[in-house]
Design a protein around this motif. Structure first.
Motif, short mmCIF file in Angstrom:
data_model
loop_
_atom_site.label_atom_id
_atom_site.label_comp_id
_atom_site.label_asym_id
_atom_site.label_seq_id
_atom_site.Cartn_x
_atom_site.Cartn_y
_atom_site.Cartn_z
N ALA A 125 0.82 -1.21 0.00
CA ALA A 125 0.00 0.00 0.00
C ALA A 125 0.85 1.27 0.00
O ALA A 125 0.31 2.36 -0.06
N ARG A 126 2.17 1.12 0.11
CA ARG A 126 3.11 2.25 0.12
C ARG A 126 2.81 3.22 1.28
O ARG A 126 2.81 4.43 1.10
N ARG A 127 2.54 2.65 2.43
CA ARG A 127 2.24 3.47 3.61
C ARG A 127 3.23 3.16 4.72
O ARG A 127 3.64 2.03 4.90
N VAL A 128 3.58 4.19 5.46
CA VAL A 128 4.49 4.06 6.59
C VAL A 128 3.82 4.64 7.82
O VAL A 128 3.32 5.78 7.79
N VAL A 129 3.76 3.86 8.90
CA VAL A 129 3.21 4.30 10.18
C VAL A 129 4.39 4.57 11.11
O VAL A 129 5.20 3.69 11.36
N LEU A 130 4.48 5.81 11.61
CA LEU A 130 5.58 6.20 12.48
C LEU A 130 5.06 6.57 13.86
O LEU A 130 4.17 7.43 13.98
N GLY A 131 5.57 5.93 14.88
CA GLY A 131 5.33 6.34 16.25
C GLY A 131 6.57 7.03 16.77
O GLY A 131 7.68 6.49 16.66
N PHE A 132 6.43 8.24 17.32
CA PHE A 132 7.61 9.00 17.71
C PHE A 132 7.33 9.84 18.95
O PHE A 132 6.18 10.07 19.32
N ASP A 133 8.43 10.29 19.56
CA ASP A 133 8.36 11.16 20.73
C ASP A 133 8.51 12.60 20.25
O ASP A 133 9.60 13.00 19.83
N PRO A 134 7.42 13.40 20.28
CA PRO A 134 7.50 14.77 19.74
C PRO A 134 8.44 15.66 20.54
O PRO A 134 8.82 16.73 20.06
N ARG A 135 8.83 15.24 21.74
CA ARG A 135 9.76 16.04 22.53
C ARG A 135 11.19 15.88 22.02
O ARG A 135 12.05 16.74 22.27
N GLN A 136 11.46 14.78 21.31
CA GLN A 136 12.82 14.52 20.83
C GLN A 136 13.01 14.82 19.35
O GLN A 136 14.11 15.16 18.93
N VAL A 137 11.97 14.66 18.55
CA VAL A 137 12.11 14.87 17.11
C VAL A 137 10.84 15.51 16.58
O VAL A 137 9.73 15.17 16.98
N SER A 163 -5.08 8.08 -6.45
CA SER A 163 -4.01 8.16 -7.44
C SER A 163 -3.16 6.89 -7.42
O SER A 163 -2.81 6.35 -8.47
N GLN A 164 -2.86 6.41 -6.23
CA GLN A 164 -2.06 5.20 -6.10
C GLN A 164 -2.77 3.99 -6.70
O GLN A 164 -2.18 3.20 -7.44
N ARG A 165 -4.04 3.86 -6.39
CA ARG A 165 -4.81 2.72 -6.92
C ARG A 165 -4.95 2.82 -8.43
O ARG A 165 -4.89 1.80 -9.13
N GLN A 166 -5.16 4.01 -8.94
CA GLN A 166 -5.30 4.17 -10.38
C GLN A 166 -4.02 3.76 -11.10
O GLN A 166 -4.07 3.10 -12.15
N ARG A 167 -2.87 4.13 -10.53
CA ARG A 167 -1.60 3.74 -11.16
C ARG A 167 -1.45 2.22 -11.15
O ARG A 167 -1.04 1.63 -12.15
N GLU A 168 -1.76 1.60 -10.02
CA GLU A 168 -1.63 0.15 -9.93
C GLU A 168 -2.58 -0.55 -10.89
O GLU A 168 -2.19 -1.49 -11.61
N SER A 169 -3.83 -0.11 -10.93
CA SER A 169 -4.82 -0.73 -11.82
C SER A 169 -4.46 -0.50 -13.29
O SER A 169 -4.60 -1.41 -14.11
N ARG A 170 -4.00 0.70 -13.61
CA ARG A 170 -3.64 1.00 -14.99
C ARG A 170 -2.46 0.14 -15.45
O ARG A 170 -2.46 -0.41 -16.57
N ASP A 171 -1.46 -0.02 -14.60
CA ASP A 171 -0.31 -0.85 -14.95
C ASP A 171 -0.73 -2.31 -15.14
O ASP A 171 -0.29 -2.98 -16.08
N ALA A 172 -1.59 -2.81 -14.23
CA ALA A 172 -2.05 -4.19 -14.34
C ALA A 172 -2.85 -4.41 -15.61
O ALA A 172 -2.71 -5.44 -16.29
N MET A 173 -3.71 -3.46 -15.96
CA MET A 173 -4.54 -3.61 -17.15
C MET A 173 -3.69 -3.57 -18.42
O MET A 173 -3.98 -4.30 -19.39
N LYS A 174 -2.65 -2.74 -18.45
CA LYS A 174 -1.79 -2.70 -19.64
C LYS A 174 -1.08 -4.04 -19.84
O LYS A 174 -1.01 -4.55 -20.96
#
Length: 814
Positions: A125-137, A163-174
């Motif tokens: 899915a090209r997603r990144v989940v970040l847990g962080f300490d806002p006091r440090q960064v 947009s991401q899904r359209q690119r994936e679907s378009r590439d698969a259909m081609k």
């Protein structure tokens, strides 16, 4: 040294000046200072193996990135959830995240960044989940770190998802279109050649048709089959086996053998077979992609519910502002048919609200002044005014999207088991293929290659690899459509096999209420007491808090500071500079005595001088609670109540619902001890709760189920979330979970039976490659179609069949 392509991103290198990056002790030519900085930083982190594991070059890195705007309070509030003073979470979409090597690099690089607490990467899915300490960064620092790696981050919005899904679907259909056209043309050439065998054909014409077959099959192999070759290369680099390895070997060998046959004039060519093989495989992958997209449709639809603008009350009247400009305490107006922009409380009058996309309930619900409303809900009877309580990443809507997104970045136990099985199966198939080739080389060398190819093609690791993900994906999608959100995929397996359901009482099996006639006032006025109590409970989603605020709708609005929730006891805070406590008598009075007759089923409001008021709690079982308990007991599941309430009230509810086992006056520690005792006795325990004091026991259960309007802590500890207000949806959830295990077992059994039946026949030489291609693809499609049967509405008594799943079924998937 001057390579023609950039070592980092693969772009052409300039002729001069030469830019060199030092990676793993060697000078590498790169195209620009940005790629040089990215490559050397990756190497400095000790992650140079990324360049060996990756299947595609990284995106070109640019030194000119500035993410400081993300640190602005309004924009940060929209995308960042502040879980605590030392923990925040954000989800971003990233460009360039293409394979497991990218996920490996991001996880290791970001975990080494100061202040980062947790990293979850979903490469698909090209997603990144970040847990962080806002006091440090700062958030901008995290995004800059991602960009330095070569992965440009973007906010998680509906537009980016589309947009991401359209690119994936378009590439698969081609790729599918090229394979389809190539297969039709290759089959035409093959028909002419097959006819020529019987009717005679001029050798020059035969050679012409063979070369035409080569020309039409080449785009299919070199373009349409690229995903299989890239996948196999990635598997070999990471030293693991999966379905792409035998598929890529089969395609490459069939194509190469056919080309050699054309060149040297051999009798057998298989351009039609290899084209058909690629076409059927792509059809199977396309069905799997569509199923995956459908599984995410509900969650992605949720992200579209929150409007971009809101009408906020200001001195000059109502003014349209961006949603991220709202603050807690603002008053906004919502017209009929419009979506609510933020979580809040209904302020002026009763109305009906459509929460179908959030809860799965098609009937609009009635909300009265003082009751909570959820961002994304549609107003039926407007216009209304609401007081904003939570906005952006802190809303219930954002929390649901975040939890399901995070769950998608984790591999459930069933999927890990299936991957291990597929890897072992592929290894065995490769061994059988080699043995088949050697055996036929000894007996009849001319048949060695066709027989080995048939074994390689007809065996179907795809069916093994798809057996679990297809069933899981379908079950999660069906449950989401019906108001049951799966946060942890492992919870479905435990839900289907649970033999003991443990319930909290207040807010779970019952609905609390207060009566103004039963409020006992010791000091001050009734409205003062209600205003103070409502201020202490502001923002709480506990049913008692909601009922109290609803009763206090006509009292003066007050605000509280320094609020602190005490699990299982109550809440305390400052209102108008005075410290108050609200909750159990022993907590509120802090050891002091009360002159009132003790009522253990009441909330006590007190300050440092003693008791101010006593709110007698009334309650009644939920309308659907009895049906849920009857349904569970009919399946042989034992039910019990664990509650912090007094014994009289617990016994009354348990008797009305027909529950024999009950424990009253239970602290969180008592509940956890009871749960551990049940598990030690061999029970698979499902815990259903909603309150803050339920979070520890929810976290310790085999499967934790939280009510949708419960506390955030309960949601965080849960594996399944009921977005609907009806708890009898648990029966449907368990039916679908049981059906998922049944379909999953059928998928695995089918894959095993198919391979045991056809591989020996192919090894003997009785299966031509074209028929092997059809068999392999058909096997995968059968698995997908069988998985799509999950969730179809049963028509009769057989509807309970899927519920007859016990521990042996669970063990069968291990």
């Amino acid at each position: 040294m001057n390579a023609t392509a950039c070592f980092h991103c693969g772009e052409p290198n300039p002729a001069a000046p030469v830019v060199l990056a030092r990676v793993q002790g060697r000078e590498r030519a790169v195209c620009c200072p940005g790629c040089k900085a990215a490559a050397e930083w990756i190497d400095t982190l000790g992650l140079g193996d990324y360049y060996r594991l990756r299947s595609e070059p990284a995106l070109r890195s640019d030194l000119d990135f500035d993410y400081s705007a993300w640190d602005r309070p309004a924009l940060r509030r929209l995308h960042v959830r502040e879980a605590a003073a030392d923990r925040a979470e954000v989800i971003v979409l990233v460009d360039g995240l293409r394979c497991s090597a990218c996920a490996w690099l991001i996880e290791r690089a970001m975990r080494g960044t100061p202040g980062v607490l947790d990293v979850g990467v979903n490469a698909l899915a090209r997603r990144v989940v970040l847990g962080f300490d806002p006091r440090q960064v700062a958030l901008s620092g995290l995004l800059t770190a991602l960009a330095r790696l070569g992965y440009a981050p973007h906010p998680l919005t509906a537009e980016m998802i589309d947009s991401q899904r359209q690119r994936e679907s378009r590439d698969a259909m081609k790729r599918l279109a090229v394979a389809g056209l190539g297969t039709m043309q290759a089959m035409m050439m093959a028909v002419a050649l097959y006819a020529g065998v019987f009717d005679g054909i001029d050798p020059a014409v035969r050679e012409f048709f063979r070369w035409l077959g080569f020309l039409v099959a080449t785009p299919v192999v070199l373009y349409s089959a690229q995903p299989f070759f890239r996948g196999a290369l990635r598997e070999w680099r990471s030293r693991r086996l999966s379905m792409d390895t035998p598929v890529a070997l089969a395609i490459g060998l069939i194509y190469a053998a056919s080309l050699v046959g054309v060149i040297v004039g051999g009798h057998e060519i298989y351009f039609d077979s290899v084209s058909m093989f690629v076409l059927f495989l792509l059809l199977g992958r396309h069905l799997a992609m569509r199923a995956r997209h459908r599984a995410g449709d509900v969650v992605d639809a949720l992200s579209r519910l929150q409007p971009a603008l809101a009408e906020r009350r200001e001195a000059a009247g109502f003014v349209s502002v961006a949603v991220h400009e709202l603050e807690a305490g603002d008053i906004v107006r919502v017209a009929s048919g419009a979506a609510i922009p933020a979580d809040g409380e209904l302020r002026d009058r009763s109305c009906r609200i459509d929460e179908s996309l959030l809860s799965g309930e098609s009937t609009p619900v009635r909300r009265d002044p003082g009751q909570s409303v959820i961002a994304g809900s549609l107003v039926i009877d407007g216009p209304i005014e609401i007081v904003v309580r939570r906005i952006g990443a802190d809303t219930v809507l954002a929390g649901i999207v975040r939890m399901v997104t995070q769950a998608a970045s984790e591999r459930p136990r069933l999927a890990r088991v299936a991957d291990a099985r597929a890897a072992r199966f592929v290894l065995r198939v490769l061994g059988v293929t080699v043995l088949t080739a050697l055996a036929w080389t000894w007996f009849d060398p001319a048949r060695a290659l066709p027989a080995a190819l048939a074994v390689l093609v007809v065996s179907c690791p795809c069916a093994f690899a798809l057996a679990v993900p297809a069933a899981l994906t379908r079950a999660v999608a069906v449950l989401a459509e019906r108001g049951v959100l799966v946060v942890d995929a492992d919870a479905l397996e435990a839900l289907a096999t649970a033999d003991r359901f443990v319930f909290d009482k207040t807010g779970t099996l019952t609905e609390p209420s207060f009566d103004r006639e039963d409020i006992e006032i010791r000091r001050g006025t009734l409205d003062d007491a209600l205003g103070i109590a409502a201020a202490l409970e502001q923002g709480s989603t506990h049913p008692l808090a909601l009922a109290l605020r609803r009763m206090a709708a006509s009292a003066p609005v007050r605000s509280a500071e320094r609020l602190r929730q005490i699990a299982g006891a109550g809440v305390e805070g400052d209102v108008g500079g005075i410290h108050y406590r609200l909750g159990r008598e022993e907590f509120a009075l802090a050891g002091g005595a009360s002159e009132f007759v003790t009522q253990s089923d009441a909330l006590v409001l007190a300050d440092e001088s003693g008791e101010i008021a006593r709110f007698v709690v009334g309650e009644q079982p939920r309308a659907d609670a009895a049906g849920l308990i009857r349904g569970l007991m009919a399946q042989g599941i034992a039910c019990e109540i664990l509650s912090g309430d007094c014994r009289t009230r617990v016994d009354a509810v348990a008797d009305r619902l027909g529950i024999g086992d009950r424990l009253a006056k239970a602290s969180p520690a008592d509940k956890l001890a009871r749960l551990e005792a049940l598990r030690e006795a061999g029970h698979v325990v499902a815990m259903v709760g909603d309150g803050i004091n339920d979070a520890p026991v929810l976290a310790g259960a085999d499967v934790a189920i939280a009510i949708g309007n419960g506390s955030a802590m309960a949601h965080a500890a849960s594996g399944i979330l009921l977005a609907s207000s009806r708890i009898d949806t648990l029966l449907e959830a368990r039916r679908i979970a049981g059906e998922m295990l049944v379909r999953l077992k059928q998928n695995l059994a089918w894959a095993l039976a198919y391979n045991l039946a056809v591989v020996p026949v192919a090894a003997i030489g009785w299966v031509p490659p074209w028929l092997a291609a059809i068999g392999m693809s058909a096997s995968s499609i059968v698995v997908i179609l069988n998985s799509l049967r999950i969730g179809r509405r049963p028509s009769g008594p057989a509807s309970t069949a899927a519920l007859a799943v016990d521990k042996p079924a669970r063990e069968a998937t291990a």
